[in-house]
Design a protein around this motif. Structure first.
Motif, PDB file in Angstrom:
ATOM      1  N   GLU A 149       1.010  12.709  -2.782  1.00 34.76           N
ATOM      2  CA  GLU A 149       2.051  12.537  -1.768  1.00 34.76           C
ATOM      3  C   GLU A 149       3.335  12.055  -2.419  1.00 34.76           C
ATOM      4  N   VAL A 150       4.461  12.465  -1.849  1.00 31.81           N
ATOM      5  CA  VAL A 150       5.763  12.082  -2.379  1.00 31.81           C
ATOM      6  C   VAL A 150       6.004  10.597  -2.107  1.00 31.81           C
ATOM      7  N   THR A 151       6.401   9.879  -3.147  1.00 34.19           N
ATOM      8  CA  THR A 151       6.800   8.480  -2.985  1.00 34.19           C
ATOM      9  C   THR A 151       8.292   8.287  -3.215  1.00 34.19           C
ATOM     10  N   ASP A 152       8.903   9.229  -3.951  1.00 31.86           N
ATOM     11  CA  ASP A 152      10.338   9.127  -4.239  1.00 31.86           C
ATOM     12  C   ASP A 152      10.862  10.534  -4.493  1.00 31.86           C
ATOM     13  N   PHE A 153      11.386  11.178  -3.429  1.00 30.39           N
ATOM     14  CA  PHE A 153      11.863  12.543  -3.578  1.00 30.39           C
ATOM     15  C   PHE A 153      13.085  12.616  -4.493  1.00 30.39           C
ATOM     16  N   GLY A 154      13.860  11.538  -4.530  1.00 26.44           N
ATOM     17  CA  GLY A 154      14.996  11.485  -5.443  1.00 26.44           C
ATOM     18  C   GLY A 154      14.547  11.595  -6.893  1.00 26.44           C
ATOM     19  N   ALA A 155      13.410  10.955  -7.223  1.00 22.71           N
ATOM     20  CA  ALA A 155      12.891  11.043  -8.590  1.00 22.71           C
ATOM     21  C   ALA A 155      12.431  12.464  -8.913  1.00 22.71           C
ATOM     22  N   VAL A 156      11.888  13.160  -7.911  1.00 20.82           N
ATOM     23  CA  VAL A 156      11.490  14.554  -8.117  1.00 20.82           C
ATOM     24  C   VAL A 156      12.716  15.414  -8.424  1.00 20.82           C
ATOM     25  N   LEU A 157      13.803  15.183  -7.678  1.00 18.63           N
ATOM     26  CA  LEU A 157      15.016  15.977  -7.864  1.00 18.63           C
ATOM     27  C   LEU A 157      15.693  15.686  -9.199  1.00 18.63           C
ATOM     28  N   THR A 158      15.670  14.433  -9.614  1.00 22.72           N
ATOM     29  CA  THR A 158      16.385  14.032 -10.840  1.00 22.72           C
ATOM     30  C   THR A 158      15.461  13.942 -12.046  1.00 22.72           C
ATOM     31  N   ASN A 159      14.290  14.535 -11.938  1.00 26.65           N
ATOM     32  CA  ASN A 159      13.330  14.562 -13.031  1.00 26.65           C
ATOM     33  C   ASN A 159      14.028  15.064 -14.300  1.00 26.65           C
ATOM     34  N   PRO A 160      14.076  14.287 -15.370  1.00 25.99           N
ATOM     35  CA  PRO A 160      14.801  14.733 -16.565  1.00 25.99           C
ATOM     36  C   PRO A 160      14.234  16.004 -17.178  1.00 25.99           C
ATOM     37  N   VAL A 161      12.931  16.209 -17.076  1.00 22.19           N
ATOM     38  CA  VAL A 161      12.339  17.437 -17.600  1.00 22.19           C
ATOM     39  C   VAL A 161      12.829  18.642 -16.804  1.00 22.19           C
ATOM     40  N   ALA A 162      12.881  18.505 -15.481  1.00 24.80           N
ATOM     41  CA  ALA A 162      13.351  19.609 -14.638  1.00 24.80           C
ATOM     42  C   ALA A 162      14.810  19.934 -14.922  1.00 24.80           C
ATOM     43  N   GLN A 163      15.644  18.912 -15.061  1.00 20.77           N
ATOM     44  CA  GLN A 163      17.058  19.161 -15.322  1.00 20.77           C
ATOM     45  C   GLN A 163      17.252  19.842 -16.676  1.00 20.77           C
ATOM     46  N   ALA A 164      16.504  19.383 -17.694  1.00 15.17           N
ATOM     47  CA  ALA A 164      16.613  20.015 -19.020  1.00 15.17           C
ATOM     48  C   ALA A 164      16.140  21.458 -18.969  1.00 15.17           C
ATOM     49  N   LYS A 165      15.048  21.723 -18.238  1.00 19.34           N
ATOM     50  CA  LYS A 165      14.544  23.088 -18.134  1.00 19.34           C
ATOM     51  C   LYS A 165      15.532  23.973 -17.386  1.00 19.34           C
ATOM     52  N   VAL A 208       6.620  13.012 -11.562  1.00 20.31           N
ATOM     53  CA  VAL A 208       7.214  11.735 -11.170  1.00 20.31           C
ATOM     54  C   VAL A 208       7.402  11.703  -9.658  1.00 20.31           C
ATOM     55  N   GLY A 209       7.606  10.494  -9.124  1.00 18.30           N
ATOM     56  CA  GLY A 209       7.922  10.347  -7.702  1.00 18.30           C
ATOM     57  C   GLY A 209       6.797  10.707  -6.772  1.00 18.30           C
ATOM     58  N   ALA A 210       5.540  10.597  -7.224  1.00 19.74           N
ATOM     59  CA  ALA A 210       4.400  10.965  -6.398  1.00 19.74           C
ATOM     60  C   ALA A 210       3.202  10.113  -6.766  1.00 19.74           C
ATOM     61  N   ALA A 211       2.267  10.012  -5.839  1.00 24.46           N
ATOM     62  CA  ALA A 211       1.044   9.234  -6.071  1.00 24.46           C
ATOM     63  C   ALA A 211      -0.102   9.871  -5.303  1.00 24.46           C
ATOM     64  N   LEU A 212      -1.320   9.657  -5.793  1.00 27.78           N
ATOM     65  CA  LEU A 212      -2.507  10.194  -5.137  1.00 27.78           C
ATOM     66  C   LEU A 212      -2.940   9.268  -4.003  1.00 27.78           C
ATOM     67  N   ASN A 213      -3.166   9.851  -2.841  1.00 28.56           N
ATOM     68  CA  ASN A 213      -3.779   9.120  -1.731  1.00 28.56           C
ATOM     69  C   ASN A 213      -5.284   9.224  -1.901  1.00 28.56           C
ATOM     70  N   PRO A 214      -5.974   8.140  -2.249  1.00 27.15           N
ATOM     71  CA  PRO A 214      -7.401   8.239  -2.575  1.00 27.15           C
ATOM     72  C   PRO A 214      -8.281   8.613  -1.391  1.00 27.15           C
ATOM     73  N   GLN A 215      -7.799   8.430  -0.168  1.00 28.54           N
ATOM     74  CA  GLN A 215      -8.616   8.766   0.991  1.00 28.54           C
ATOM     75  C   GLN A 215      -8.505  10.239   1.368  1.00 28.54           C
TER      76      GLN A 215
END
Length: 534
Positions: free
Chosen positions: A168-184, A156-163
């Protein structure tokens, strides 16, 4: 040959990860137990609790050193064996690893030194703060590593730069609060607490069987039983959360763990026992428990859990979407970097780009996914099914041992409340024999988490077969043999150091090192029902 390189690269990483994970859970759990024991020492002023902290601290230090030695290699492998992975997702994956090194590991490593050498230089409260900071650093290390690993499971919180062809990170907050990461994270640290609790419980039981260091052993066992009961119950509850997250984000993993070949009417039954046959797509001699899997996987009675066959069909459709995204990607990349993206291709890629990773599964069979045949698409969809039998049995070993740990710690917790810890020698022997079992459960859990993600190194984004470095088979075989030899030597060294410290007992490291205390006398054998003070 390419597949051999992939398999050998996976084998090397699995080998080093499994070795490293022998040390991590004990470090995480013992750090908290040490902090609890020292808190009791500061609150009561009783030197027996300081002796306990020093003794168990020696075992913690041995394990911590080995964990550091084996952990350093793990991060180097991302550049050595998984160079395309590092290129593709390094901007995202590297950030949690860097933060872990700067914030958590440096914190832990700095205060470990103060923990061992600050007893005579710091006040009791200052040293207690140091011990809690060691525990905090250990757990923060796990947090950041599992944020990185959780992103691999649910990107989550990332997208591919096609060029640039980099995530690349689009939302670092989403990376931190990733529900899978928190559960793990909460599940993994609770497992670490259980490992340490059973470790302390078993060694204390051995001392009671031998009639040595009885006062220390009883108190240690009381702490381990209470802490272990809470931790093992937490593992069960938080494991349920991990299962629910899998039903949301990794449906194929959940279906493989359950060996659910076909979609069943809701609520699905849980297969308690059976022999999965991936070739025949059936489970022989299956023993089902009605409705349980539906409750675990969906927390409802009316939601279906898709079976493997249905998910493979969905995979074929997603691969075809990915081919459309791949076509748009090639159109975008054909344009000069300083030119604007073709509007139509950009729109198609934004709509279908989420499926690009599925088109990349075809790279194993054809250089250009756009030229794939229906048979190749079907085969690529079949590749999304991980090895079912290892997942099925690893999960059940993990769950079965978890139930045993709850029963074991609950039993000793009751005995500690009744002050009858040494009245049942057979239970003490069970506790000693149980010492290695938490590691078996922890390694089984790692297999479930990581093998269940295959064929993806990044779930739905980057196939494992594309992530490896272009190394020779001879190079990989040599490094695998080298790592196996070195890690085995390190494991033998740790076990010898641990056994030596346990055999010598706490006086070697604690009471004799405190000049203000009188010379200790051999303890008298306690009466069977004699109560002991806190």
């Amino acid at each position: 040959m390419d597949f051999d390189i992939v398999a050998l690269s996976r084998l090397q990483f699995a080998l080093t990860a499994l070795y490293h994970f022998l040390f991590v859970p004990l470090t995480i759990g013992l750090s908290i137990i040490l902090a609890i024991m020292e808190t009791v020492y500061v609150m009561t002023g009783r030197t027996i609790w300081r002796d306990m902290v020093k003794f168990w601290g020696v075992l913690f230090g041995i394990n911590f050193a080995m964990g550091v030695a084996t952990g350093i290699v793990m991060e180097f492998q991302f550049g050595m064996n998984w160079s395309y992975y590092s290129h593709y997702v390094g901007d995202i994956f590297g950030a949690p690893l860097a933060i872990e090194g700067l914030m958590a590991f440096f914190l832990e490593a700095t205060f470990v030194g103060l923990f061992f050498f600050g007893w005579d230089k710091l006040s009791k409260r200052a040293h207690l703060v140091v011990t809690w900071l060691v525990a905090l650093g250990s757990n923060l290390s796990a947090l950041w590593i599992l944020i990185a690993n959780g992103w691999m499971q649910n990107p989550v919180g990332a997208a591919l730069n096609p060029q640039t062809m980099r995530m690349e990170v689009t939302d670092f907050g989403a990376v931190l609060t990733n529900p899978v990461a928190q559960a793990k994270f909460v599940h993994t640290v609770s497992a670490g607490y259980t490992v340490a609790a059973i470790f302390v419980l078993g060694i204390s039981a051995w001392y009671l069987l031998k009639g040595r260091h009885v006062a220390l052993a009883r108190r240690s066992m009381t702490v381990a039983a209470a802490f272990g009961l809470a931790a093992s119950l937490s593992v069960a509850v938080l494991g349920d959360e991990s299962g629910y997250q899998s039903s949301e984000h990794q449906k194929m993993k959940l279906a493989a763990i359950e060996a659910m070949w076909e979609t069943e009417p809701a609520p699905a039954a849980f297969t308690a026992f059976g022999f999965p046959d991936q070739q025949a797509r059936e489970t022989h001699y299956a023993l089902h428990i009605p409705m349980v899997m539906g409750l675990i996987g969906t927390r409802s009675l009316d939601t279906e859990i898709p079976g493997i066959a249905e998910l493979v069909k969905q995979g074929e459709d997603t691969i075809r979407e990915g081919i459309v995204a791949y076509e748009a990607l090639q159109t975008i990349r054909a344009v000069a970097p300083d030119s604007a993206m073709p509007a139509e291709a950009k729109a198609v890629f934004e709509e279908k780009g989420h499926a690009l990773g599925y088109a990349l599964l075809l790279k194993r069979y054809v250089d250009d996914p756009r030229l794939a045949t229906p048979a190749q698409i079907h085969q690529a969809a079949l590749d999304t099914v991980p090895p079912v039998a290892p997942l099925f049995w690893s999960f059940r070993v993990m769950v079965g041992l978890g139930m045993f740990f709850i029963a074991l710690t609950a039993t000793f917790f009751v005995l500690s409340v009744r002050r009858t810890l040494d009245q049942h020698r057979w239970l003490l022997k069970v506790a000693v024999l149980a010492i290695p079992l938490p590691w078996v459960a922890a390694e089984a859990g790692w297999i479930v988490a990581e093998l269940g993600r295959q064929p993806w190194v990044i779930e739905g984004v980057l196939p494992t077969a594309m992530a490896v470095s272009h190394l020779g088979v001879a190079t990989l075989l040599t490094t695998i043999a080298g790592f196996a030899a070195i890690y085995t030597v390190l494991l033998v060294i740790e076990m010898k150091l641990m056994l030596k410290a346990i055999s010598k007992g706490p006086e070697e490291f604690t009471v004799a090192a405190v000049p203000s205390l009188p010379k200790p006398r051999p303890p008298a054998a306690p009466a069977v029902n004699q109560p002991h003070s806190a």
